[in-house]
Scaffold this active site. Structure first.
Site, PDB file in Angstrom:
ATOM      1  N   TYR A  36      41.144  30.154  56.173  1.00  9.36           N
ATOM      2  CA  TYR A  36      41.864  31.019  57.147  1.00  9.36           C
ATOM      3  C   TYR A  36      43.978  31.467  56.903  1.00  9.36           C
ATOM      4  O   TYR A  36      44.079  30.128  56.150  1.00  9.36           O
ATOM      5  CB  TYR A  36      42.511  30.339  59.019  1.00  9.36           C
ATOM      6  CG  TYR A  36      43.328  28.724  59.093  1.00  9.36           C
ATOM      7  CD1 TYR A  36      42.381  27.315  58.521  1.00  9.36           C
ATOM      8  CD2 TYR A  36      44.286  28.787  59.267  1.00  9.36           C
ATOM      9  CE1 TYR A  36      43.035  26.703  58.624  1.00  9.36           C
ATOM     10  CE2 TYR A  36      45.040  27.610  59.646  1.00  9.36           C
ATOM     11  CZ  TYR A  36      44.509  26.194  59.083  1.00  9.36           C
ATOM     12  OH  TYR A  36      44.439  25.429  59.374  1.00  9.36           O
ATOM     13  N   PRO A  37      43.449  32.359  56.498  1.00  8.30           N
ATOM     14  CA  PRO A  37      45.454  32.831  56.555  1.00  8.30           C
ATOM     15  C   PRO A  37      45.535  32.653  57.848  1.00  8.30           C
ATOM     16  O   PRO A  37      45.301  32.251  58.431  1.00  8.30           O
ATOM     17  CB  PRO A  37      44.979  34.311  56.315  1.00  8.30           C
ATOM     18  CG  PRO A  37      43.496  34.677  57.219  1.00  8.30           C
ATOM     19  CD  PRO A  37      42.639  33.233  57.387  1.00  8.30           C
ATOM     20  N   MET A  38      47.075  32.364  57.344  1.00  6.90           N
ATOM     21  CA  MET A  38      48.604  32.069  58.367  1.00  6.90           C
ATOM     22  C   MET A  38      49.477  32.738  57.424  1.00  6.90           C
ATOM     23  O   MET A  38      49.796  33.637  56.524  1.00  6.90           O
ATOM     24  CB  MET A  38      48.645  30.790  58.696  1.00  6.90           C
ATOM     25  CG  MET A  38      49.113  29.825  57.025  1.00  6.90           C
ATOM     26  SD  MET A  38      49.794  28.824  58.417  1.00  6.90           S
ATOM     27  CE  MET A  38      51.184  28.574  58.870  1.00  6.90           C
ATOM     28  N   LYS A  84      54.652  32.898  58.692  1.00  6.95           N
ATOM     29  CA  LYS A  84      54.938  32.295  59.315  1.00  6.95           C
ATOM     30  C   LYS A  84      55.829  33.761  59.696  1.00  6.95           C
ATOM     31  O   LYS A  84      56.383  34.458  59.183  1.00  6.95           O
ATOM     32  CB  LYS A  84      56.393  31.683  58.677  1.00  6.95           C
ATOM     33  CG  LYS A  84      55.768  30.192  58.217  1.00  6.95           C
ATOM     34  CD  LYS A  84      55.492  28.418  59.095  1.00  6.95           C
ATOM     35  CE  LYS A  84      54.646  28.010  58.690  1.00  6.95           C
ATOM     36  NZ  LYS A  84      55.627  27.106  57.535  1.00  6.95           N
ATOM     37  N   HIS A 126      55.865  18.286  58.905  1.00  7.46           N
ATOM     38  CA  HIS A 126      54.477  18.764  58.483  1.00  7.46           C
ATOM     39  C   HIS A 126      54.124  17.764  57.428  1.00  7.46           C
ATOM     40  O   HIS A 126      52.347  17.149  57.673  1.00  7.46           O
ATOM     41  CB  HIS A 126      55.003  20.525  58.146  1.00  7.46           C
ATOM     42  CG  HIS A 126      53.328  20.742  57.372  1.00  7.46           C
ATOM     43  ND1 HIS A 126      52.468  21.650  58.579  1.00  7.46           N
ATOM     44  CD2 HIS A 126      53.184  20.652  56.584  1.00  7.46           C
ATOM     45  CE1 HIS A 126      51.551  21.863  57.374  1.00  7.46           C
ATOM     46  NE2 HIS A 126      51.633  21.619  56.475  1.00  7.46           N
ATOM     47  N   GLN A 148      43.199  19.732  50.839  1.00 10.15           N
ATOM     48  CA  GLN A 148      43.500  21.498  51.660  1.00 10.15           C
ATOM     49  C   GLN A 148      44.485  22.022  50.568  1.00 10.15           C
ATOM     50  O   GLN A 148      44.958  21.167  49.096  1.00 10.15           O
ATOM     51  CB  GLN A 148      45.196  20.911  52.546  1.00 10.15           C
ATOM     52  CG  GLN A 148      46.570  21.256  51.900  1.00 10.15           C
ATOM     53  CD  GLN A 148      47.457  20.327  51.863  1.00 10.15           C
ATOM     54  OE1 GLN A 148      46.526  19.390  51.465  1.00 10.15           O
ATOM     55  NE2 GLN A 148      48.369  19.608  51.854  1.00 10.15           N
TER      56      GLN A 148
HETATM   57  O1  76R Z   1      51.956  19.269  49.112  1.00  9.36           O
HETATM   58  C1  76R Z   1      52.233  18.502  49.567  1.00  9.36           C
HETATM   59  O2  76R Z   1      51.176  18.081  49.840  1.00  9.36           O
HETATM   60  C2  76R Z   1      53.603  18.175  50.144  1.00  9.36           C
HETATM   61  C3  76R Z   1      53.439  18.627  51.369  1.00  9.36           C
HETATM   62  C4  76R Z   1      52.951  19.681  51.852  1.00  9.36           C
HETATM   63  C5  76R Z   1      54.041  21.437  52.110  1.00  9.36           C
HETATM   64  C6  76R Z   1      55.047  21.612  50.952  1.00  9.36           C
HETATM   65  C7  76R Z   1      52.326  19.825  52.608  1.00  9.36           C
HETATM   66  C8  76R Z   1      51.487  18.773  53.423  1.00  9.36           C
HETATM   67  N1  76R Z   1      51.734  21.599  53.419  1.00  9.36           N
HETATM   68  C9  76R Z   1      53.081  22.212  52.467  1.00  9.36           C
HETATM   69  C10 76R Z   1      53.241  23.128  52.802  1.00  9.36           C
HETATM   70 MN1  76R Z   1      50.861  22.225  54.298  1.00  9.36          MN
HETATM   71  N2  76R Z   1      49.214  22.839  55.370  1.00  9.36           N
HETATM   72  C11 76R Z   1      49.003  24.325  56.348  1.00  9.36           C
HETATM   73  C12 76R Z   1      48.252  23.839  57.058  1.00  9.36           C
HETATM   74  O3  76R Z   1      47.170  24.736  60.611  1.00  9.36           O
HETATM   75  C13 76R Z   1      48.055  24.880  59.966  1.00  9.36           C
HETATM   76  O4  76R Z   1      49.017  24.274  61.301  1.00  9.36           O
HETATM   77  C14 76R Z   1      49.012  24.989  58.530  1.00  9.36           C
HETATM   78  C15 76R Z   1      47.811  25.695  57.678  1.00  9.36           C
HETATM   79  C16 76R Z   1      47.431  22.700  57.377  1.00  9.36           C
HETATM   80  C17 76R Z   1      46.280  22.098  58.007  1.00  9.36           C
HETATM   81  C18 76R Z   1      48.156  21.842  55.801  1.00  9.36           C
HETATM   82  C19 76R Z   1      47.556  20.360  56.036  1.00  9.36           C
HETATM   83  N3  76R Z   1      51.359  23.548  54.172  1.00  9.36           N
HETATM   84  C20 76R Z   1      52.735  24.279  53.946  1.00  9.36           C
HETATM   85  C21 76R Z   1      52.645  26.226  53.452  1.00  9.36           C
HETATM   86  C22 76R Z   1      53.685  26.291  52.392  1.00  9.36           C
HETATM   87  C23 76R Z   1      54.688  26.854  52.661  1.00  9.36           C
HETATM   88  C24 76R Z   1      55.183  27.550  52.670  1.00  9.36           C
HETATM   89  O5  76R Z   1      55.849  27.017  51.284  1.00  9.36           O
HETATM   90  O6  76R Z   1      56.583  28.110  52.600  1.00  9.36           O
HETATM   91  C25 76R Z   1      51.476  26.029  54.487  1.00  9.36           C
HETATM   92  C26 76R Z   1      51.638  27.325  54.840  1.00  9.36           C
HETATM   93  C27 76R Z   1      50.777  24.627  55.087  1.00  9.36           C
HETATM   94  C28 76R Z   1      50.218  25.259  56.089  1.00  9.36           C
HETATM   95  N4  76R Z   1      49.723  20.124  54.592  1.00  9.36           N
HETATM   96  C29 76R Z   1      50.590  19.147  54.041  1.00  9.36           C
HETATM   97  C30 76R Z   1      48.572  19.352  55.490  1.00  9.36           C
HETATM   98  C31 76R Z   1      48.439  18.140  54.842  1.00  9.36           C
HETATM   99  C32 76R Z   1      47.001  18.053  55.474  1.00  9.36           C
HETATM  100  C33 76R Z   1      48.961  18.386  54.023  1.00  9.36           C
HETATM  101  C34 76R Z   1      49.632  16.551  53.480  1.00  9.36           C
HETATM  102  C35 76R Z   1      49.137  16.467  52.577  1.00  9.36           C
HETATM  103  C36 76R Z   1      48.726  15.324  51.605  1.00  9.36           C
HETATM  104  O7  76R Z   1      49.933  15.248  51.211  1.00  9.36           O
HETATM  105  O8  76R Z   1      47.660  14.488  51.484  1.00  9.36           O
END
Ligand code: 76R
Length: 283
Positions: A175-177, A179, A202, A215
């Site tokens: 899915y796209p998203m 902020k 998060h 992811q």
């Molecule tokens: O990459 C990393 O593990 C470092 C921490 C981390 C970042 C920087 C992280 C961890 N995410 C990051 C960035 Mn994420 N993520 C999403 C979604 O459905 C939703 O509510 C949003 C969709 C999911 C399901 C998800 C899962 N993340 C981001 C960004 C970029 C923001 C930017 O750069 O401005 C987005 C848009 C985003 C969205 N994220 C994690 C997960 C999961 C499962 C983790 C933990 C993964 C792990 O470290 O094992």
């Protein structure tokens, strides 16, 4: 305008990225009328062309290519590709259209993005600071061990973000998203420290799904209508619901996120996908 002679030379113009890969998600529906109008020779030729094209091992295919059956009427099947060369990826799209059954394959959705290391991935220094803020003393032996483990993990994690391998999971959700930029909740006017703290929350909530969900967040600002593409792979389907639901309670999602359409699919080989789609040449 020519740069002044003392300036460092600019790198050669290129459609490849300095770091990271191009990424494309494509979705198709079989048009039964067009399919019904194709003779068996065209069907036979087209099916074998398509099966060959969707084979990730085919010489000339992008570095990564995965196909899947898609649930619901949004699409019948989808594919996800990653490569340094966006034209190599696009060539697959053109080749699908140019197969003998291409006219029966209606494009229903696509998403163009690039891989990146998010600005919120903590550096080793930021990670150490966070440990201290969480009450782990720098004298505590677990502090040094944690910092060292992170230092060792980080290059591998960044490699996986920029040049990802597909995990060995059977379920794929995309899915796209965005902020949001609402006057009452504008992500882009929040200071970095606030955004960073929200992204740390998060990440803490996401990490609980380790081993169940993998992811890949690809960036699409300037490339498509949304800011990011979220690709989730999971060990079994219910984890997709669990993670998306759980992460909606993170402030970064609850307050600031907006989501586009969701596509859920089941990964298959090209041959199994064509059988699943009941595309048969006939006699
Ligand atoms: O990459 C990393 O593990 C470092 C921490 C981390 C970042 C920087 C992280 C961890 N995410 C990051 C960035 Mn994420 N993520 C999403 C979604 O459905 C939703 O509510 C949003 C969709 C999911 C399901 C998800 C899962 N993340 C981001 C960004 C970029 C923001 C930017 O750069 O401005 C987005 C848009 C985003 C969205 N994220 C994690 C997960 C999961 C499962 C983790 C933990 C993964 C792990 O470290 O094992």
């Amino acid at each position: 305008m020519r740069p002044p002679s003392h300036a460092a030379p600019l790198p050669d113009p290129t459609i490849r990225m300095t770091t990271g890969w191009h990424c494309l998600h494509l979705y198709y529906r079989v048009n039964p009328q067009v399919w019904g109008g194709l003779d068996s020779a065209a069907r036979r030729a087209g099916l074998s062309q398509l099966e060959e094209l969707l084979n990730p091992e085919r010489a000339g295919n992008p570095e990564r290519l995965q196909v899947f059956a898609v649930s619901g009427h949004r699409a019948d099947f989808g594919l996800m590709m990653l490569d340094p060369d966006p034209l190599k990826i696009d060539a697959v799209k053109q080749a699908i259209r140019a197969t003998a059954i291409g006219a029966a394959l209606e494009p229903t959705y696509s998403f163009v993005s690039i891989t990146e290391v998010s600005e919120y991935v903590p550096t080793v220094e930021q990670y150490s600071e966070r440990l201290k803020m969480d009450g782990v003393s720098a004298e505590d032996p677990s502090y040094a061990a944690k910092v060292r483990a992170y230092e060792q993990r980080l290059p591998m994690m960044n490699q996986q973000r920029l040049y990802p391998d597909f995990p060995n999971f059977p379920v794929i959700c995309f899915y796209p998203m965005n902020k949001i930029r609402d006057p009452h909740a504008n992500w882009f006017t929040e200071p970095f420290s606030v955004r960073s703290a929200l992204m740390a929350e998060h990440a803490t909530s996401g990490i609980k799904f380790a081993g169940k969900v993998s992811q890949l967040i690809t960036a699409s600002t300037g490339f498509d209508d949304w800011e990011w593409g979220v690709t989730l792979w999971s060990r079994s389907p219910e984890h997709i619901k669990e993670i998306v639901y759980t992460m909606r309670f993170d402030q970064a999602s609850a307050k600031y996120a907006a989501f586009g359409p969701f596509y859920i699919g089941y990964i298959l080989s090209a041959g199994d996908l064509l059988k699943h789609l009941k595309l048969e040449a006939g006699v």
